[in-house]
Design a protein around this motif. Structure first.
Motif, PDB file in Angstrom:
ATOM      1  N   TYR A  21      33.528  25.216  32.437  1.00 46.64           N
ATOM      2  CA  TYR A  21      33.933  26.424  33.149  1.00 46.64           C
ATOM      3  C   TYR A  21      32.830  27.481  33.093  1.00 46.64           C
ATOM      4  N   LEU A  22      32.289  27.746  31.909  1.00 45.11           N
ATOM      5  CA  LEU A  22      31.262  28.783  31.761  1.00 45.11           C
ATOM      6  C   LEU A  22      29.993  28.441  32.533  1.00 45.11           C
ATOM      7  N   HIS A  24      29.824  26.631  35.170  1.00 46.62           N
ATOM      8  CA  HIS A  24      30.173  26.790  36.584  1.00 46.62           C
ATOM      9  C   HIS A  24      30.218  28.263  36.993  1.00 46.62           C
ATOM     10  N   GLU A  25      30.570  29.149  36.060  1.00 52.98           N
ATOM     11  CA  GLU A  25      30.740  30.580  36.346  1.00 52.98           C
ATOM     12  C   GLU A  25      29.495  31.416  36.018  1.00 52.98           C
ATOM     13  N   GLU A  26      28.363  30.787  35.822  1.00 51.27           N
ATOM     14  CA  GLU A  26      27.144  31.516  35.440  1.00 51.27           C
ATOM     15  C   GLU A  26      26.768  32.591  36.467  1.00 51.27           C
ATOM     16  N   ASP A  27      26.876  32.278  37.738  1.00 50.51           N
ATOM     17  CA  ASP A  27      26.550  33.268  38.780  1.00 50.51           C
ATOM     18  C   ASP A  27      27.470  34.484  38.692  1.00 50.51           C
ATOM     19  N   LYS A  28      28.746  34.234  38.439  1.00 46.88           N
ATOM     20  CA  LYS A  28      29.717  35.320  38.300  1.00 46.88           C
ATOM     21  C   LYS A  28      29.349  36.213  37.103  1.00 46.88           C
ATOM     22  N   LEU A  80      34.384  37.294  31.293  1.00 43.51           N
ATOM     23  CA  LEU A  80      34.700  36.792  32.629  1.00 43.51           C
ATOM     24  C   LEU A  80      36.178  36.950  32.992  1.00 43.51           C
ATOM     25  N   ASN A  81      37.023  37.096  32.008  1.00 42.43           N
ATOM     26  CA  ASN A  81      38.451  37.233  32.253  1.00 42.43           C
ATOM     27  C   ASN A  81      38.748  38.608  32.857  1.00 42.43           C
TER      28      ASN A  81
END
Length: 136
Positions: A21-22, A24-28, A80-81
């Motif tokens: 998950y992390l 995958h969410e690097e751009d975010k 990120l949450n």
């Protein structure tokens, strides 16, 4: 004995899912850092930790304690949450809680991040030497 093995496997499965998950969410995460003056000061360490996570996930770098991975993952997941103690949409103060949690987590993993940076630099130096030899 089997129960301990099962619990360990469950922990590894959860960590594996969190790492996926992390990554995958690097751009975010990068966007969130750019959007917040409170988080910008952590950008270098966060990106280094993201690199550590990728190398850990791929099996390239495993010389890191589980507690280090856990502390960093918790900090990133909290950041990120969208549901925080102080909601992110509140102007000026929305990211303060994220900064506090990240600062605390990064302080906990600081030593291991430095060790990883040394390892990463040695890998880059080895790659450069190999490329120079291939060109010769």
């Amino acid at each position: 004995m089997a129960n301990k093995a099962t619990n360990k496997q469950k922990k590894e499965d959860i960590l594996d899912a969190d790492l996926k998950y992390l990554i995958h969410e690097e751009d975010k995460l990068q966007e969130k850092i750019k959007d917040s003056s409170h988080l910008e000061r952590f950008a270098k360490d966060l990106m280094l930790f993201m690199s550590l996570l990728k190398d850990y996930y791929k099996g390239n770098y495993r010389k890191v304690p589980y507690k280090t991975i856990s502390a960093g993952v918790v900090g990133l997941l909290y950041t990120l949450n969208p549901i925080d103690i102080i909601p992110d949409f509140i102007p000026f103060i929305g990211h303060i809680d994220d900064a506090l949690v990240l600062g605390f987590c990064l302080k906990l993993i600081e030593k291991d991040l430095k060790k990883y940076q040394i390892w990463k630099n040695s890998q880059s130096a080895t790659t450069k030497k190999t490329n120079v030899k291939k060109q010769a």
